[in-house]
Design a protein around this motif. Sequence first.
Motif, PDB file in Angstrom:
ATOM      1  N   VAL A 283       0.947  -1.305  -0.071  1.00  0.00           N
ATOM      2  CA  VAL A 283      -0.070  -0.174  -0.129  1.00  0.00           C
ATOM      3  C   VAL A 283       0.822   0.965   0.035  1.00  0.00           C
ATOM      4  O   VAL A 283       1.784   1.498   0.998  1.00  0.00           O
ATOM      5  CB  VAL A 283      -1.066  -0.024   1.111  1.00  0.00           C
ATOM      6  CG1 VAL A 283      -1.723   1.396   1.123  1.00  0.00           C
ATOM      7  CG2 VAL A 283      -1.879  -1.496   1.440  1.00  0.00           C
TER       8      VAL A 283
ATOM      9  N   VAL B 124      -7.564   0.267   3.949  1.00  0.00           N
ATOM     10  CA  VAL B 124      -7.573  -0.853   2.982  1.00  0.00           C
ATOM     11  C   VAL B 124      -6.416  -1.588   3.613  1.00  0.00           C
ATOM     12  O   VAL B 124      -6.456  -2.906   3.417  1.00  0.00           O
ATOM     13  CB  VAL B 124      -7.121  -0.125   1.563  1.00  0.00           C
ATOM     14  CG1 VAL B 124      -5.804   0.062   1.414  1.00  0.00           C
ATOM     15  CG2 VAL B 124      -7.380  -1.025   0.448  1.00  0.00           C
TER      16      VAL B 124
ATOM     17  N   THR C 102       0.336  -7.018  -6.130  1.00  0.00           N
ATOM     18  CA  THR C 102      -0.560  -6.532  -5.808  1.00  0.00           C
ATOM     19  C   THR C 102      -0.044  -5.262  -5.159  1.00  0.00           C
ATOM     20  O   THR C 102       0.378  -5.236  -4.097  1.00  0.00           O
ATOM     21  CB  THR C 102      -1.713  -7.164  -4.648  1.00  0.00           C
ATOM     22  OG1 THR C 102      -2.218  -8.547  -5.324  1.00  0.00           O
ATOM     23  CG2 THR C 102      -2.963  -6.494  -4.229  1.00  0.00           C
TER      24      THR C 102
ATOM     25  N   VAL D 226      -1.536  -1.138  -3.945  1.00  0.00           N
ATOM     26  CA  VAL D 226      -2.691  -0.257  -3.855  1.00  0.00           C
ATOM     27  C   VAL D 226      -2.154   1.194  -3.427  1.00  0.00           C
ATOM     28  O   VAL D 226      -1.340   1.191  -2.737  1.00  0.00           O
ATOM     29  CB  VAL D 226      -3.512  -0.775  -2.622  1.00  0.00           C
ATOM     30  CG1 VAL D 226      -4.906   0.303  -2.326  1.00  0.00           C
ATOM     31  CG2 VAL D 226      -4.256  -2.186  -2.911  1.00  0.00           C
TER      32      VAL D 226
ATOM     33  N   ASN E 295     -11.099   2.261  -8.915  1.00  0.00           N
ATOM     34  CA  ASN E 295     -10.422   1.514  -7.931  1.00  0.00           C
ATOM     35  C   ASN E 295      -9.731   0.540  -8.597  1.00  0.00           C
ATOM     36  O   ASN E 295      -8.578   0.228  -8.052  1.00  0.00           O
ATOM     37  CB  ASN E 295     -11.413   1.027  -6.991  1.00  0.00           C
ATOM     38  CG  ASN E 295     -12.218   2.145  -6.310  1.00  0.00           C
ATOM     39  OD1 ASN E 295     -13.519   2.191  -6.600  1.00  0.00           O
ATOM     40  ND2 ASN E 295     -11.867   2.880  -5.216  1.00  0.00           N
ATOM     41  N   ARG E 296     -10.218  -0.037  -9.615  1.00  0.00           N
ATOM     42  CA  ARG E 296      -9.228  -1.105 -10.106  1.00  0.00           C
ATOM     43  C   ARG E 296      -8.554  -0.613 -11.437  1.00  0.00           C
ATOM     44  O   ARG E 296      -9.337   0.002 -12.499  1.00  0.00           O
ATOM     45  CB  ARG E 296     -10.105  -2.258 -10.853  1.00  0.00           C
ATOM     46  CG  ARG E 296      -9.290  -3.395 -11.390  1.00  0.00           C
ATOM     47  CD  ARG E 296     -10.157  -4.444 -11.941  1.00  0.00           C
ATOM     48  NE  ARG E 296     -10.395  -5.499 -10.974  1.00  0.00           N
ATOM     49  CZ  ARG E 296     -11.552  -6.169 -10.709  1.00  0.00           C
ATOM     50  NH1 ARG E 296     -12.648  -5.796 -11.443  1.00  0.00           N
ATOM     51  NH2 ARG E 296     -11.476  -7.000  -9.562  1.00  0.00           N
TER      52      ARG E 296
ATOM     53  N   HIS F 158      -4.430  -0.943  -7.591  1.00  0.00           N
ATOM     54  CA  HIS F 158      -5.801  -0.388  -7.484  1.00  0.00           C
ATOM     55  C   HIS F 158      -5.407   0.760  -6.643  1.00  0.00           C
ATOM     56  O   HIS F 158      -4.325   1.317  -6.414  1.00  0.00           O
ATOM     57  CB  HIS F 158      -6.083  -1.393  -6.246  1.00  0.00           C
ATOM     58  CG  HIS F 158      -6.731  -2.639  -6.943  1.00  0.00           C
ATOM     59  ND1 HIS F 158      -5.832  -3.808  -7.271  1.00  0.00           N
ATOM     60  CD2 HIS F 158      -7.653  -3.389  -7.416  1.00  0.00           C
ATOM     61  CE1 HIS F 158      -6.130  -4.876  -7.662  1.00  0.00           C
ATOM     62  NE2 HIS F 158      -7.686  -4.668  -8.012  1.00  0.00           N
TER      63      HIS F 158
ATOM     64  N   THR G 297     -12.053  -1.381  -2.812  1.00  0.00           N
ATOM     65  CA  THR G 297     -10.684  -2.057  -3.496  1.00  0.00           C
ATOM     66  C   THR G 297     -10.333  -3.338  -2.756  1.00  0.00           C
ATOM     67  O   THR G 297      -9.938  -4.020  -3.334  1.00  0.00           O
ATOM     68  CB  THR G 297      -9.500  -0.914  -3.330  1.00  0.00           C
ATOM     69  OG1 THR G 297      -9.982   0.196  -3.915  1.00  0.00           O
ATOM     70  CG2 THR G 297      -8.029  -1.573  -3.515  1.00  0.00           C
TER      71      THR G 297
END
Length: 490
Positions: free
Chosen positions: A4, A14, A270, A272, A453-454, A461, A483
């Motif tokens: 993140v 998130v 992944t 964010v 958000n995607r 994201h 998300t």
Amino acid sequence: MAVVIGAGVGGLAVAARLAAAGHRVDVVERAATHGGKLGAFSRDGFTFDTGPSLLTLPQVFRDLFTDTGADLDTALDLRRVDPACHYRFADGTTLDVPHDADAVPGALDAALGPPAGEQWAALMAGAARLWDLVGEPVLRNPLGGVTDLVKRATNLRDLAAIAPWRTLHGLGRGLDDLRLRQFLDRYATYSGSDPRKLPAVMSVVPYVEQRFGAWHPAGGMRRLADALLQRCTDLGVRFHFGTEVVAVETDAAGVVGVRLADGERVADRTVVSDADAGNLYGHLVRDRRARGPLRALRSVRPSLAGFVLLLALRGRTEDPRHHRVLFPDDYDDEFRSIFGKHPRPVPDPTAYVCSPGDPGSAPPGCEGWFVLVNAPRHEPGSGVDWDRPGLADEYADLVLATLARRGLDVRDRLRWREVRTPADWERDTASPGGSIYGSSSNGPRAALLRPANRSPVPGLHLVGGSAHPGGGLPIVTLSAEITARLIGPA
């Protein structure tokens, strides 16, 4: 594992949700602490919140804590703010808006005279219908474009109710009293926007505040950021403060991780981003799949910025209020000054004064005031250069004189003041020009069709005020819910 970028409220929310879903989460934050714009400042026994002054939609935060295995009311002591706000209009009229929505029309009639209450109640009845159409159904779900928005409206009557071509300012023309129109226009600033351009559907903002109430954590708004940090820590989230992400790296399959300012790479599929969407797509991601969102962002303006005074005052104010709004003679000039072709500091600004009076927030016999006036962004060369020598102090003096003209002269009580300009906010929070709320909602696309958000880049994201569904504490917390659901369990 998930990375993140940013430990603002969206990033913290998130991170908690992903950790509760089984992900190993690392949060990378360029600043030395957490909370983003939900900050605090302490000096000589005074402590100030430097961000939002009220909390709305508390259920959003209860849901976040419940969904991640905890209880908000154990972590945070939320208290009603009643009256929610004290208003003073240019003619000296005052209005205290009750916490209870049912009491608001009566308060309006008492302050402004009939038919203010009846007209406001009718407007809020329409806003309740809009909330059903584009409130929670949109705020808690991904929105990929115009087609998704249209699908939310089941018939032409619903589309006519949403009326994206109509502005909040235009909606206010149906109100007889100029002061009531100013009261409505003020809610545009909740998203850092211009009421002359903000879609009328955003009348849901005053509806939400009055329907669900105004709240404040005992000890200050910063306690919310601390509670979110603790929730993340309890769930095993790892934090890396003072660490800047300079690139989101990708390959043909999508995201592969992030690169830090010291050259280190953190590999992960992944990522964010709680950073501003313009900064993400314009600087951090160098991938052709990001070109579409970047083109769309070029037509979106950042929100307005804020000029802030932190005032350490001797003595206590008679008839104290948690939150005051002091209107100028010409409220429209505020938006012309900020959003016009030639931005300038507002010569006669609306003043927002917050003094919650939390125990321990000031030495005995003293009080601290957080004073905010809306301001144009820091844009040297093309707009206002808030770093110009002398400008900050000159404008601080003007703001204090403005308070005095409106019945709150505290200059002889002043022990010291701290000044925060839009340039300071830009440096502290990496928000473009010091914009408070991410992107403005000036226009239907900006208000209802923010970056998704995607991301088009697989594995990337977005959360935060510049992504769907928008700015404000509860709304960025909902972006985190969306998300986390898109990413799914580990």
